[in-house]
Write a protein that holds these residues in place. Structure first.
Motif, PDB file in Angstrom:
ATOM      1  N   HIS A 363       4.600   9.958   2.919  1.00  0.00           N
ATOM      2  CA  HIS A 363       5.435   9.254   3.894  1.00  0.00           C
ATOM      3  C   HIS A 363       5.890  10.167   5.036  1.00  0.00           C
ATOM      4  O   HIS A 363       6.454   9.690   6.022  1.00  0.00           O
ATOM      5  CB  HIS A 363       6.669   8.662   3.211  1.00  0.00           C
ATOM      6  N   PHE A 364       5.660  11.479   4.877  1.00  0.00           N
ATOM      7  CA  PHE A 364       6.133  12.424   5.891  1.00  0.00           C
ATOM      8  C   PHE A 364       4.938  12.994   6.641  1.00  0.00           C
ATOM      9  O   PHE A 364       4.061  13.632   6.061  1.00  0.00           O
ATOM     10  CB  PHE A 364       6.949  13.541   5.240  1.00  0.00           C
ATOM     11  N   ARG A 365       4.896  12.699   7.913  1.00  0.00           N
ATOM     12  CA  ARG A 365       3.803  13.177   8.765  1.00  0.00           C
ATOM     13  C   ARG A 365       4.406  14.017   9.882  1.00  0.00           C
ATOM     14  O   ARG A 365       5.198  13.519  10.676  1.00  0.00           O
ATOM     15  CB  ARG A 365       3.031  11.996   9.346  1.00  0.00           C
ATOM     16  N   GLY A 366       4.013  15.286   9.913  1.00  0.00           N
ATOM     17  CA  GLY A 366       4.668  16.183  10.850  1.00  0.00           C
ATOM     18  C   GLY A 366       6.137  16.300  10.477  1.00  0.00           C
ATOM     19  O   GLY A 366       6.492  16.519   9.329  1.00  0.00           O
ATOM     20  N   ARG A 367       6.999  16.076  11.451  1.00  0.00           N
ATOM     21  CA  ARG A 367       8.446  16.129  11.175  1.00  0.00           C
ATOM     22  C   ARG A 367       9.065  14.740  11.248  1.00  0.00           C
ATOM     23  O   ARG A 367      10.261  14.597  11.473  1.00  0.00           O
ATOM     24  CB  ARG A 367       9.120  17.077  12.180  1.00  0.00           C
ATOM     25  N   LYS A 368       8.235  13.709  11.020  1.00  0.00           N
ATOM     26  CA  LYS A 368       8.722  12.332  11.099  1.00  0.00           C
ATOM     27  C   LYS A 368       8.422  11.564   9.814  1.00  0.00           C
ATOM     28  O   LYS A 368       7.494  11.892   9.067  1.00  0.00           O
ATOM     29  CB  LYS A 368       8.073  11.620  12.292  1.00  0.00           C
ATOM     30  N   LEU A 369       9.214  10.535   9.567  1.00  0.00           N
ATOM     31  CA  LEU A 369       9.058   9.672   8.395  1.00  0.00           C
ATOM     32  C   LEU A 369       8.280   8.418   8.779  1.00  0.00           C
ATOM     33  O   LEU A 369       8.562   7.792   9.800  1.00  0.00           O
ATOM     34  CB  LEU A 369      10.447   9.276   7.858  1.00  0.00           C
ATOM     35  N   THR A 401      11.007  18.647   2.371  1.00  0.00           N
ATOM     36  CA  THR A 401       9.744  19.363   2.590  1.00  0.00           C
ATOM     37  C   THR A 401       8.762  18.970   1.493  1.00  0.00           C
ATOM     38  O   THR A 401       9.159  18.588   0.396  1.00  0.00           O
ATOM     39  CB  THR A 401       9.911  20.898   2.562  1.00  0.00           C
ATOM     40  N   ARG A 402       7.487  19.077   1.803  1.00  0.00           N
ATOM     41  CA  ARG A 402       6.457  18.838   0.793  1.00  0.00           C
ATOM     42  C   ARG A 402       6.305  20.067  -0.091  1.00  0.00           C
ATOM     43  O   ARG A 402       6.436  21.205   0.378  1.00  0.00           O
ATOM     44  CB  ARG A 402       5.114  18.517   1.450  1.00  0.00           C
ATOM     45  N   ILE A 413       5.423  25.312   5.564  1.00  0.00           N
ATOM     46  CA  ILE A 413       6.690  24.573   5.439  1.00  0.00           C
ATOM     47  C   ILE A 413       6.856  23.660   6.652  1.00  0.00           C
ATOM     48  O   ILE A 413       6.833  24.127   7.794  1.00  0.00           O
ATOM     49  CB  ILE A 413       7.895  25.522   5.352  1.00  0.00           C
ATOM     50  N   VAL A 414       7.004  22.368   6.391  1.00  0.00           N
ATOM     51  CA  VAL A 414       7.336  21.400   7.435  1.00  0.00           C
ATOM     52  C   VAL A 414       8.526  20.594   6.930  1.00  0.00           C
ATOM     53  O   VAL A 414       8.430  19.907   5.914  1.00  0.00           O
ATOM     54  CB  VAL A 414       6.152  20.463   7.752  1.00  0.00           C
TER      55      VAL A 414
END
Length: 648
Positions: A363-369, A401-402, A413-414
């Motif tokens: 559900h997390f792509r880059g720094r967005k949900l 973070t993932r 780390i993102v």
């Protein structure tokens, strides 16, 4: 008998023994035998091999390491007065080879009228050395023989709390979770004062809570002198298919700390350097750092900070200026509590009555949900007696973070701020996420944003990559980080990390560091050079042009300085002299005037040949020796680099 042929015969023993051991048996033993090229390098690290030597090789296998050390003893100008070799090996199919090795060693020593005594213990080294010993750590008076030197490649295998090995180590005075650290502990205790140890072992003991007790004990007695790292995980034991990140270390017992030499190699084809008397390999790098940069006296965890070059050392020095622990911030980080396979009956592909949102790494792509999301994973979880205790209040701002990334991903780390904007009073975080929270509730907005900005910085990402060396980002790793203090995080958290560019995030952190240290200027320069090198590699430039000189040339051709953004590159017309001036002015690297031709012939010409740069684009007919000769980045390369730069 020729000492070189002797070592090579033992290498054949290693091959033969390897064919006899099936993969399961080898896995059960946890032992992978050392190639002769690595053994020779390890043997070369010992500093003093004179006088009366008492050498220990625990987990000796066919005697590969013993053979390479004997080879060095035989080639030395000053021979030892006497030598005692003690080898441990429990596997019967290996001990027959080991006997042959030691018989050849004895023959060689007899021919040279050198005193030698050999002993083979067909026993488990840990059980034999550990059980019945006093709990006092590293005490020679515990009744064991002391050794002057240890050379070892111990087995790598986790040990359960109920195993005989764990029991033996517990009685010896150490709690540890892997055979190799047990071997290191017991071998160290058997060393006399001033004794030397050379070992090839996994890097995993260098950090993390599982090996903290071992590090405390080991480094209270042993001082590092040399660390060698391999750039790829599969290099050291390539023939055995081992994907283990290994290091070679040399340490001395009870000696005043000074400096540590750190070397790096892309391969393991070590060869003798006749001039320096050392073993080297192609493209081997080295640098020396203060002991306190590797084992920091103020660090209660005794982490081992291994840096392979000046940039990595600058990164460590910069990170050292951040001192706050999560406890100081009043914040916790935990693995997502929802383990989906244990709650299969409660999962739902869509949000419906009686369910609440469930967030996965996907559900997390880059720094967005991105939620909900059409995928194989569910988007929601039913609130029930079974699931309720694993759900948190949907309140406040969580930093997420993932836990897992791939080697190919540019960032390890993102961090994303989830502000409880999804419907419902509860929220589920799946187990493949790390979540910053305060007792299951989100953080204040600015604090959450500040933590996210810090975690998303290039400084933290590079520190984490060089420090951890694996693709997992565990909650334990995030707890071990040191952060800016709370006031700083709240202040920088006025910015929204989700809309900032990478360059803007890095600028925020670098400005904070600017008030603490001058190292930030060095970091900016080294970071930009490193980024340029990454671009050259991605453009498939030959290895001869994947170096600092070519990276600086590329930066000058793009009109960049250390604080420039890759989104704002330029296409100036520039001659070699002006290019060298730009490198000196913006990156502090001053090349001698006679380097002009090196830059022209070994970098610029290749840039032109590959279409990265243009020669005299303003006047293609300009004479070859004209003082007005100039170069410019091609439009195709410019567009490609500009788009690439958005990921840096």
């Amino acid at each position: 008998m020729n000492s070189l042929s002797f070592a090579e015969r033992v290498e054949f023993y290693r091959f033969g023994a390897g064919l006899q051991l099936d993969p399961k048996q080898r896995s059960d033993l946890g032992q992978f035998m050392t190639p002769i090229c690595i053994g020779r390098f390890m043997a070369s690290l010992f500093e003093n091999l004179t006088g009366d030597l008492r050498i220990l090789d625990p987990g000796a296998g066919v005697g590969s390491l013993t053979a390479t050390l004997v080879e060095r003893l035989c080639e030395a100008k000053v021979k030892p007065r006497s030598t005692s070799l003690t080898c441990y090996e429990i596997e019967p199919s290996l001990t027959s080879y080991l006997r042959n090795t030691l018989e050849e060693v004895s023959m060689y020593f007899d021919l040279n009228q050198l005193e030698l005594r050999t002993t083979i213990h067909e026993k488990d080294f840990i059980v034999d050395s550990g059980i019945g010993m006093k709990p006092d750590l590293f005490q020679p008076e515990a009744g064991k023989a002391t050794y002057t030197h240890v050379i070892m490649n111990p087995p790598y295998k986790k040990i359960t709390s109920s195993s005989v090995h764990r029991s033996a180590l517990r009685k010896a005075g150490i709690e540890t979770t892997n055979l190799y650290t047990g071997f290191m502990f017991l071998a160290t205790r058997a060393l006399e004062q001033g004794g030397e140890l050379v070992a090839i072992v996994p890097r995993s003991f260098c950090n993390g809570p599982y090996f903290k007790e071992f590090r405390e004990n080991f480094f209270s007695e042993m001082l590092l002198r040399h660390i060698h790292i391999f750039e790829k995980r599969n290099i050291a034991f390539k023939g055995d298919g081992v994907l283990q990140e290994n290091i070679i270390l040399h340490a001395i017992k009870k000696r005043k700390p000074s400096e540590v030499k750190i070397t790096t190699s892309k391969g393991c084809a070590f060869r003798a350097d006749g001039i320096k008397g050392k073993y080297v390999t192609k493209e081997m790098t080295h640098h020396t750092v203060p002991y306190t940069s590797v084992i920091r006296p103020s660090d209660p965890d005794k982490f081992v900070h291994i840096t392979s070059n000046d940039l990595e050392q600058i990164i460590v020095d910069c990170m050292d200026h951040f001192t706050a622990k999560l406890d100081d911030l009043g914040v916790r980080v935990s693995t997502g509590p929802v383990i989906d396979f244990r709650l299969k009956s409660e999962l739902s592909m869509n949000l419906e009555e009686g369910t609440v949102p469930l967030l996965y790494a996907q559900h997390f792509r880059g720094r967005k949900l991105e939620w909900p999301k059409a995928m194989r994973k569910p988007n929601a979880i039913r609130v029930s007696k079974n699931s309720r205790k694993w759900l948190w209040e949907n309140k406040g701002h969580f930093v997420v973070t993932r836990r897992f990334t791939t080697k190919e991903e540019r960032r390890r780390i993102v961090a994303t701020v989830y502000g409880s904007e999804l419907p419902g009073s509860l929220i589920g975080f799946e187990n493949h996420l790390n979540v910053y929270h305060v007792d299951g509730v989100g953080l204040p907005l600015n604090l959450a944003r500040g933590i996210a900005i810090f975690l998303n910085s290039t400084l933290v990402d590079r520190f984490f990559r060089q420090f951890n060396g694996h693709t997992q980002v565990n909650a334990t790793d995030l707890r071990s980080l040191r952060y800016p203090d709370k006031k700083v995080l709240v202040r920088i958290g006025k910015e929204d990390a989700s809309v900032l560019s990478q360059n803007e995030i890095d600028t925020i952190i670098e400005e904070e560091l600017q008030n603490m240290t001058k190292d930030v200027d060095k970091f900016r320069v080294k970071k930009k050079i490193d980024e340029a090198l990454t671009i050259l590699k991605d453009l498939n430039m030959p290895k001869a042009q994947q170096n600092e000189r070519s990276a600086l040339t590329l930066l000058a051709l793009l009109g960049m300085h250390s604080s420039s953004s890759w989104n704002n590159i330029e296409r100036p017309l520039i001659g070699i002299s002006s290019l060298m001036d730009s490198i000196r002015q913006h990156f502090g690297k001053e090349y001698a005037p006679n380097t002009r031709e090196t830059i022209r012939q070994e970098t610029i010409h290749q840039f032109v040949d590959t279409g990265i740069a243009l020669h005299n684009p303003d006047n293609p007919g300009r004479p070859t020796n004209s003082p007005d000769t100039c170069y410019q980045i091609s439009s195709e390369a410019f567009q490609l680099i500009q788009s690439f730069g958005t990921d840096l």
